[in-house]
Every structure is written in structure tokens, then in C-alpha cells.
Scaffold this active site. Structure first.
Site, PDB file in Angstrom:
ATOM      1  N   TYR A  16      -8.271   5.540  -8.344  1.00  0.00           N
ATOM      2  CA  TYR A  16      -8.110   4.830  -7.071  1.00  0.00           C
ATOM      3  C   TYR A  16      -9.208   5.228  -6.076  1.00  0.00           C
ATOM      4  O   TYR A  16      -9.352   4.605  -5.019  1.00  0.00           O
ATOM      5  CB  TYR A  16      -6.726   5.092  -6.440  1.00  0.00           C
ATOM      6  N   LYS A  55      -3.348  11.182 -11.631  1.00  0.00           N
ATOM      7  CA  LYS A  55      -3.411  10.782 -13.053  1.00  0.00           C
ATOM      8  C   LYS A  55      -4.812  11.006 -13.599  1.00  0.00           C
ATOM      9  O   LYS A  55      -5.793  10.788 -12.872  1.00  0.00           O
ATOM     10  CB  LYS A  55      -3.056   9.287 -13.199  1.00  0.00           C
ATOM     11  N   HIS A  86      -3.006   8.427 -17.532  1.00  0.00           N
ATOM     12  CA  HIS A  86      -2.937   7.114 -16.882  1.00  0.00           C
ATOM     13  C   HIS A  86      -2.691   5.974 -17.881  1.00  0.00           C
ATOM     14  O   HIS A  86      -1.882   5.082 -17.631  1.00  0.00           O
ATOM     15  CB  HIS A  86      -4.235   6.872 -16.086  1.00  0.00           C
TER      16      HIS A  86
HETATM   17  P1  NAD Z   1       3.234  -3.393  -5.349  1.00  0.00           P
HETATM   18  O1  NAD Z   1       4.081  -4.119  -6.314  1.00  0.00           O
HETATM   19  O2  NAD Z   1       3.736  -2.174  -4.703  1.00  0.00           O
HETATM   20  O3  NAD Z   1       2.822  -4.463  -4.251  1.00  0.00           O
HETATM   21  C1  NAD Z   1       1.968  -4.166  -3.219  1.00  0.00           C
HETATM   22  C2  NAD Z   1       1.669  -5.435  -2.425  1.00  0.00           C
HETATM   23  O4  NAD Z   1       2.848  -5.886  -1.763  1.00  0.00           O
HETATM   24  C3  NAD Z   1       0.637  -5.168  -1.352  1.00  0.00           C
HETATM   25  O5  NAD Z   1      -0.197  -6.297  -1.263  1.00  0.00           O
HETATM   26  C4  NAD Z   1       1.453  -5.009  -0.084  1.00  0.00           C
HETATM   27  O6  NAD Z   1       0.746  -5.426   1.034  1.00  0.00           O
HETATM   28  C5  NAD Z   1       2.631  -5.918  -0.350  1.00  0.00           C
HETATM   29  N1  NAD Z   1       3.844  -5.415   0.307  1.00  0.00           N
HETATM   30  C6  NAD Z   1       4.351  -4.155   0.236  1.00  0.00           C
HETATM   31  N2  NAD Z   1       5.505  -4.070   0.917  1.00  0.00           N
HETATM   32  C7  NAD Z   1       5.741  -5.299   1.418  1.00  0.00           C
HETATM   33  C8  NAD Z   1       6.770  -5.835   2.214  1.00  0.00           C
HETATM   34  N3  NAD Z   1       7.801  -5.087   2.611  1.00  0.00           N
HETATM   35  N4  NAD Z   1       6.695  -7.156   2.564  1.00  0.00           N
HETATM   36  C9  NAD Z   1       5.659  -7.928   2.173  1.00  0.00           C
HETATM   37  N5  NAD Z   1       4.640  -7.470   1.411  1.00  0.00           N
HETATM   38  C10 NAD Z   1       4.687  -6.151   1.045  1.00  0.00           C
HETATM   39  O7  NAD Z   1       1.821  -3.149  -6.072  1.00  0.00           O
HETATM   40  P2  NAD Z   1       0.949  -1.949  -6.574  1.00  0.00           P
HETATM   41  O8  NAD Z   1       0.201  -1.323  -5.464  1.00  0.00           O
HETATM   42  O9  NAD Z   1       0.168  -2.464  -7.716  1.00  0.00           O
HETATM   43  O10 NAD Z   1       1.995  -0.890  -7.200  1.00  0.00           O
HETATM   44  C11 NAD Z   1       2.551   0.175  -6.472  1.00  0.00           C
HETATM   45  C12 NAD Z   1       1.926   1.494  -6.865  1.00  0.00           C
HETATM   46  O11 NAD Z   1       2.086   1.751  -8.264  1.00  0.00           O
HETATM   47  C13 NAD Z   1       0.404   1.545  -6.691  1.00  0.00           C
HETATM   48  O12 NAD Z   1       0.009   1.615  -5.355  1.00  0.00           O
HETATM   49  C14 NAD Z   1       0.064   2.737  -7.526  1.00  0.00           C
HETATM   50  O13 NAD Z   1       0.358   3.926  -6.836  1.00  0.00           O
HETATM   51  C15 NAD Z   1       0.996   2.541  -8.718  1.00  0.00           C
HETATM   52  N6  NAD Z   1       0.328   1.844  -9.846  1.00  0.00           N
HETATM   53  C16 NAD Z   1       0.169   2.512 -11.020  1.00  0.00           C
HETATM   54  C17 NAD Z   1      -0.429   1.903 -12.097  1.00  0.00           C
HETATM   55  C18 NAD Z   1      -0.569   2.654 -13.379  1.00  0.00           C
HETATM   56  O14 NAD Z   1      -1.286   2.165 -14.276  1.00  0.00           O
HETATM   57  N7  NAD Z   1       0.059   3.793 -13.536  1.00  0.00           N
HETATM   58  C19 NAD Z   1      -0.893   0.581 -12.004  1.00  0.00           C
HETATM   59  C20 NAD Z   1      -0.718  -0.107 -10.801  1.00  0.00           C
HETATM   60  C21 NAD Z   1      -0.088   0.538  -9.737  1.00  0.00           C
END
Ligand code: NAD
Length: 280
Positions: free
Chosen positions: A54, A83, A116
């Protein structure tokens, strides 16, 4: 007990992890990451999920420092995850990647370090490195991310330590039923990434109806659905009002009918890569 943002689940090594945390994927390093993390800590969050890839570990570290100062909390009150990235996988390279992440974060230990992605031919050596870090008490808990059942079965053949966590894509369109069942049987706690499907579910009619009925937002309904399924969740936002909104999920309960309706949305569809076909 599931009462508030400080509520925890006990992992298979006895360490307690908060049910809800802040995700920081796609959050810019520097003040954006620092502000999001500080805002979350000030609003009661105790768990932060970042990763080397990230490219915001320095900003996250700064936010942790500022958040602790503002709240008077201490490091041990927080649960910090990072990760090891795919290009760092392997035994020695993982040990070094861990130290480098700590330096960028300005921390002397992590609460959770994850593989990861299951890089073929490498993830077992990477796991041995995580076991070394764990045995040397450099990290409190170790786990994996993006592991299918067959990856876990393969890892478990040689592992000395059973992963505490499997963090995978999970939302109402991807209910991961077999994987959840397998993890439960093995004592591996399930954790959702992209719980909000990166915004792809906010217009869904069924979720909107359930949300309206409870006087909640769709985001809150989905996060609550995670909790009622026994899944740790880490929604991402950098906006204070959403960071707060996403944490207000402890004052309502989805009914059996709500849960059934949400279950009907499953299509086994992903917004991210499939761990069997990723190419990075
Ligand atoms: P998410 O599903 O959390 O969605 C985030 C999106 O939703 C953003 O655009 C945000 O602005 C919007 N949002 C958040 N709260 C909201 C609300 N209350 N109302 C309206 N919109 C809202 O997506 P993400 O970031 O992909 O996933 C969450 C976390 O998971 C990541 O930040 C990361 O830490 C982790 N992650 C891990 C992997 C992995 O491979 N291990 C992959 C992707 C994400």
C-alpha cells in the site's frame, strides 16, 4: 461480547483481535494516511490494516503516533497488521521485509503479519519465516491472506503453527461458504477484505430496504452482517463521518430474515483477483 469497537475475538494463540478495524488500501502516504489513522483512533478504532504494497506504512506509523498522543492510549492498546508482499516472499527476504515494515511504521512489533498472496513455490518458505518471527516473539500473531482451501491444506501439511487468520475478499456477493467452513474447522479466524465491495453494493435494493428498516446505512448493514457471521472486518475510509458511520454497528441486530435475504445476494463474484489466477 460484541459491544463496541474495542470488542475482540480470541485467536487460536490466545491473542485478542478487534472485530472491526480500519483498512487503508489506496490511502496516500503522508498526511492522508496519518489523518485517517489518527481520526480512527480518536473515534475508538483500535485495529489498523496496512501492507507493504500500500506504500503508506510511514504515514500509518505517523498516524499511530499522533493517535496515541491525542488519546493517551499506549501501543499495546492497538492492533496493527501488515503483510509481506509477493516479491519479498522466501525465507530470508521475508525476515528482512518484516524489519523494514517495522522501521517504516516506527514500531518495534506488529500484532499480526500476513502472507499477502499465496505465491506458488514460495509461500511455505515465507510461512517458515513468519514462524521464526513468531517464535522469536517479534510478532504477536501470524496468518495468511487470499488462501483458498487447497492453499491452506498444502500449507498445513508442513506448518508447525496453524495460521491465526485468513484475510480474504468477502462481501454479500462473495460469501465464501466452503472456505469459511474449512477455516472454522481448523481454528483459523476469517477476516474480510473489501467488505463493502469497494462501494459496489450501495445501490442494491435488498440492502437498501434492510438498511431503511433498521434506520441504518447500507455500509452499516454489511458491516453488521460480517459481525453476525463471525467475520472480522476492516472497511476503508478516509472521511471522518464515514469512519464514524462504519463503527456504529453495535446498536442493532439483523434478523434471521435479513440474513437470509443477504445470503441470496451471493454470486461468488469478486472485485479483486482470484488467488488461483493472480498475476502479480
Ligand atoms: P471497502 O470494501 O472497504 O470499500 C472502500 C470504499 O467504500 C471506499 O471507496 C470508501 O470511500 C467507501 N466507503 C467506506 N465507507 C463508506 C460509507 N460508510 N458510505 C459510503 N461509502 C463508503 O474496500 P477496500 O479498501 O478494498 O477493503 C478494505 C480493506 O481491506 C483495505 O483498505 C485493506 O486494508 C484490505 N484489503 C486487503 C486485501 C488483501 O489482499 N489482503 C485486498 C484489498 C483490501
Amino acid at each position: 461480547m460484541l459491544n463496541n469497537l474495542q470488542s475482540t475475538v480470541e485467536l487460536n494463540n490466545g491473542v485478542k483481535m478487534p472485530w472491526v478495524g480500519l483498512g487503508v488500501f489506496k490511502v496516500k502516504d503522508g498526511s492522508e494516511a496519518a489523518n485517517a489513522v489518527t481520526t480512527a483512533i480518536k473515534n475508538g478504532y483500535r485495529s489498523i490494516d496496512t501492507a507493504f504494497v500500500y506504500k503508506n506504512e510511514e504515514g500509518v506509523g505517523q498516524g499511530i503516533k499522533e493517535g496515541l498522543k491525542a488519546t493517551g492510549l499506549s501501543r499495546k492498546d492497538l492492533f496493527v497488521t501488515s503483510k509481506v508482499w509477493n516479491s519479498d516472499q522466501g525465507y530470508d527476504t521475508t525476515l528482512k521485509a518484516y524489519d523494514d515494515s517495522l522501521k517504516r511504521l516506527g514500531l518495534d512489533y506488529l500484532d499480526l503479519y500476513l502472507i499477502h498472496w499465496p505465491v506458488a513455490g514460495k509461500y511455505k518458505d515465507t510461512w517458515r519465516a513468519l514462524e521464526t518471527l513468531y517464535k522469536e516473539k517479534k510478532v504477536r500473531t501470524i496468518g495468511v491472506s487470499n488462501f483458498h482451501v487447497h492453499h491452506l491444506e498444502d500449507l498445513l501439511k508442513d506448518a508447525e503453527i496453524v495460521p491465526a487468520i485468513n484475510q480474504v475478499e468477502f462481501h454479500p456477493r462473495l460469501a465464501q461458504i466452503d472456505l469459511r467452513h474449512f477455516c472454522k474447522k481448523q481454528g483459523i479466524q476469517f477476516e474480510a477484505w473489501s467488505p463493502l465491495m469497494q462501494g459496489g453494493l450501495f445501490d442494491n435494493a435488498i440492502l437498501k430496504e434492510i438498511a431503511e428498516k433498521h434506520g441504518k446505512s447500507v455500509a452499516q448493514v454489511i458491516i453488521r452482517w460480517d459481525l453476525q457471521n463471525g467475520v472480522i472486518t476492516i472497511p476503508k475510509s478516509i472521511k471522518e463521518h464515514r469512519i464514524i458511520e462504519n463503527s456504529n454497528v453495535f446498536d442493532f441486530t439483523l434478523t434471521k430474515e435479513d440474513l437470509e435475504q443477504i445470503a441470496s445476494l451471493n454470486e461468488d463474484s469478486r472485485v479483486g483477483s482470484n488467488p488461483d489466477t493472480f498475476n502479480f
